[in-house]
Design a protein around this motif. Structure first.
Motif: not given
Length: 301
Positions: A175-177, A180, A194, A198-199, A201-202, A205, A210-211
């Protein structure tokens, strides 16, 4: 250009890392001639001939361009030397790929600086570089990973290990957390906010659920590996170009995408991808256009 000059350029491009490792383990270079028997310029010419013949990854008596029977080293060491000294540029490991080889990773229980998170720098850089990918790159890398078998078993195992390290709670996805938190501890991402992580990660993905799954991580790493050498890009172009006419047609592109997991395509259609890479709008993708779409800088990573 003199023979000696040609030898130096080719030698440095080809095998210097593998030669250093060979010398450290065996005590002599794999391409060696007696300077007394080959004085002056004759020595360089004689060494050049040995290099052209190539290294033979076999074990035998004596000393030469092969593994000496009298000096024992691990199978992992011999495998890495072989990958460094291969005459096939597309198959030769880059520096980051060498660091991810089992010989380095199993050498000591003491964590080295570039392994301070337990995640190879090869993978960290692949994640970092994925933020600049366009739609054609993203899908092409997924094809490389899913259908063209770019990775060897040990490389796939390494990505699986990275995935398991990122998947802190062990629920089968990252997951995102989790992403990161892990990336913020690496040297490459020091100083990034952060929001920036997050960007990233997207962008990794690909299916937007979302994962991150193992296939998405594999896509980013394979893409980075292929882009590291133009010889590898040429090999992949030839796999797309099944008619061997020097172009990837719409039909060939569609055939390459058949059976690819829908999530790895994102929202892209064959037409979308063709238009992204087809710079001259002639309805097909040339080698030059393929190279420009996947490696616009023309530089090794």
């Amino acid at each position: 250009v003199s023979t000696q000059s040609t030898w130096k350029q080719w030698y440095q491009r080809r095998v210097h890392g593998g030669v250093v490792m060979f010398v450290m383990l065996f005590g002599y270079p794999p391409f060696y001639v007696d300077p007394q028997e080959h004085p002056g310029r004759k020595e360089a010419k004689a060494i050049y001939k040995l290099i052209v013949k190539g290294f033979h990854p076999i074990v035998k008596d004596g000393y030469g361009s092969y593994f000496p029977k009298k000096i024992r080293v691990s199978a992992e060491a011999k495998d890495l030397i072989q990958r460094c000294l291969t005459t096939e540029l597309a198959n030769r490991v880059t520096a980051l790929e060498a660091l991810d080889h089992p010989w380095f990773k199993n050498a000591s229980n003491t964590k080295l600086q570039h392994f301070n998170t337990g995640i190879p720098e090869l993978h960290i850089k692949a994640f970092h570089n994925f933020r600049t990918r366009n739609e054609f790159q993203q899908v092409a890398y997924a094809v490389f990973a899913e259908k063209f078998s770019v990775m060897g078993p040990d490389q796939k195992k390494s990505v699986q290990t990275t995935f398991e390290k990122l998947d802190v709670d062990g629920d089968g996805c990252v997951d995102r957390e989790e992403f990161v938190t892990q990336m913020s501890q690496t040297e490459l991402f020091q100083g990034e906010s952060s929001k920036e992580l997050h960007e990233l990660f997207c962008q990794l993905d690909i299916d937007g659920d979302g994962t991150l799954n193992i296939k998405e991580l594999m896509t980013s790493v394979v893409g980075n590996m292929v882009q590291a050498r133009q010889e590898r890009l040429w090999e992949q172009f030839q796999r797309f170009d099944t008619s061997s006419d020097g172009f990837i047609s719409r039909q060939e592109l569609a055939e390459a995408l058949e059976g690819l997991e829908p999530g790895l395509l994102g929202n892209n259609t064959v037409e979308d991808l063709l238009q992204t890479a087809d710079a001259d709008n002639d309805g097909q993708i040339s080698w030059e256009e393929f190279l420009e779409a996947l490696d616009p800088t023309g530089k090794d990573l």
